[in-house]
Write an enzyme that holds these catalytic residues in place. Structure first.
Site, PDB file in Angstrom:
ATOM      1  CG  MET A 243     -32.664 -13.572 -85.385  1.00 59.15           C
ATOM      2  SD  MET A 243     -33.397 -15.105 -84.762  1.00 59.15           S
ATOM      3  CE  MET A 243     -34.675 -15.417 -85.996  1.00 59.15           C
TER       4      MET A 243
ATOM      5  CG  MET B 246     -37.977 -12.952 -81.164  1.00 59.72           C
ATOM      6  SD  MET B 246     -38.627 -14.108 -82.387  1.00 59.72           S
ATOM      7  CE  MET B 246     -38.911 -15.513 -81.325  1.00 59.72           C
TER       8      MET B 246
ATOM      9  CG  MET C  55     -42.705 -14.391 -81.457  1.00 59.88           C
ATOM     10  SD  MET C  55     -43.172 -14.604 -83.179  1.00 59.88           S
ATOM     11  CE  MET C  55     -42.037 -15.901 -83.674  1.00 59.88           C
TER      12      MET C  55
ATOM     13  CB  SER D  28     -38.569 -23.902 -83.895  1.00 58.35           C
ATOM     14  OG  SER D  28     -39.341 -22.811 -83.443  1.00 58.35           O
TER      15      SER D  28
ATOM     16  CG  HIS E 152     -35.539 -16.525 -79.957  1.00 61.54           C
ATOM     17  ND1 HIS E 152     -35.700 -16.737 -81.316  1.00 61.54           N
ATOM     18  CD2 HIS E 152     -35.103 -15.244 -79.840  1.00 61.54           C
ATOM     19  CE1 HIS E 152     -35.384 -15.641 -81.975  1.00 61.54           C
ATOM     20  NE2 HIS E 152     -35.025 -14.714 -81.105  1.00 61.54           N
TER      21      HIS E 152
ATOM     22  CG  HIS F 148     -35.632 -22.230 -80.705  1.00 62.28           C
ATOM     23  ND1 HIS F 148     -34.529 -21.539 -80.258  1.00 62.28           N
ATOM     24  CD2 HIS F 148     -36.372 -21.322 -81.394  1.00 62.28           C
ATOM     25  CE1 HIS F 148     -34.594 -20.277 -80.648  1.00 62.28           C
ATOM     26  NE2 HIS F 148     -35.712 -20.117 -81.350  1.00 62.28           N
TER      27      HIS F 148
ATOM     28  CG  ASP G 144     -39.291 -19.103 -81.809  1.00 62.76           C
ATOM     29  OD1 ASP G 144     -38.182 -18.581 -81.612  1.00 62.76           O
ATOM     30  OD2 ASP G 144     -39.490 -19.995 -82.665  1.00 62.76           O
TER      31      ASP G 144
ATOM     32  CG  ASP H  66     -34.361 -19.145 -84.863  1.00 62.86           C
ATOM     33  OD1 ASP H  66     -35.090 -19.866 -85.571  1.00 62.86           O
ATOM     34  OD2 ASP H  66     -34.798 -18.485 -83.897  1.00 62.86           O
TER      35      ASP H  66
END
Ligand code: DX5
Ligand code: ZN
Length: 220
Positions: A140, A71, A39, A10, A69, A35, A37, A178
């Site tokens: 998650m 979010m 947000m 990540s 990913h 990965h 992320d 994750d």
């Protein structure tokens, strides 16, 4: 086991002043995926990267599979920018209200694989009707928003349920975990059916990145 185990380091736990160096270090260690992320400060109480980050990593020569990913409270609005920025898989959460089926189809129409994500408080049953429409399911194992949290072993039954449905229905989706993943609890996740392992903190702090990648890949 359906899929061989693979590691997705990540980027959140990388060096934010040198993201390309962190991505290249993960790739050089043999990690097949990265990965990323995303947000938005609404769906989760933190902010990270926009689509310019994966685009810049591509321009810097990073060639690994980008596992994005999202979010986000409104992920459907950001699918195309991330697809254009070099995403290979785009995962979206089930919890916000939007047209999940249309969003998954949109991801595939843009040439990416698509994933669905469930938070710790969301049961597997919430995505049961969509399992034939995804390439990946992400369970998650922490409440999303921050790296460095403790792995929640109480998510193992959810993995087992999703793995059982996958087998019973002859589906092929990857089953990803994750949050708080390390080499010890990855074995428990593997036994519960997981094949795709996101690791941030535990990966980037380890002295031998290649050994970490190999130990994940060696899990049967
Ligand atoms: C958490 C993120 C994770 C995070 C994992 O909200 O979705 O991908 O980077 O980091 P660690 O492995 O440190 O829990
Ligand atoms: Zn993540």
């Amino acid at each position: 086991m359906l899929h061989p185990a693979l590691l997705a380091p990540s980027l959140l736990a990388g060096d934010h002043a040198h993201l390309a160096a962190s991505a290249q270090a993960a790739a050089a260690a043999g990690a097949p995926w990265l990965h990323i992320d995303i947000m938005d400060g609404h769906f989760v109480p933190n902010l990270t990267f926009g689509p310019e980050v994966p685009a810049a990593l591509r321009r810097a020569g990073v060639k690994t599979f980008f596992d994005v990913h999202l979010m986000l409270a409104e992920p459907q609005k950001y699918i195309e920018p991330f697809a254009k920025a070099g995403a290979n898989n785009i995962s979206i959460h089930i919890e916000p209200a939007y047209d999940h089926v249309a969003a998954l189809a949109h991801i595939r129409n843009l040439g990416c694989q698509c994933g669905l994500v469930v938070n710790p408080g969301t049961p597997a049953a919430a995505i049961e009707h969509l399992l034939d429409k995804v390439d990946l399911v992400l369970v998650m194992t922490v409440q999303p928003g921050f790296g460095g949290q403790a792995f929640r072993a109480d998510m193992l039954p959810k993995l087992k349920q999703l793995s059982a449905w996958r087998q019973q229905r002859g589906l092929l989706f990857r089953l990803e975990v994750d949050g708080g993943v390390d080499l010890a609890n990855a074995k428990d996740c593997r036994a519960a059916g997981a094949d795709t392992f996101v690791a941030g903190t535990s990966f980037f702090k380890t002295p031998d990145l290649a050994a970490y990648v190999q130990q994940i890949a060696a899990m049967r």
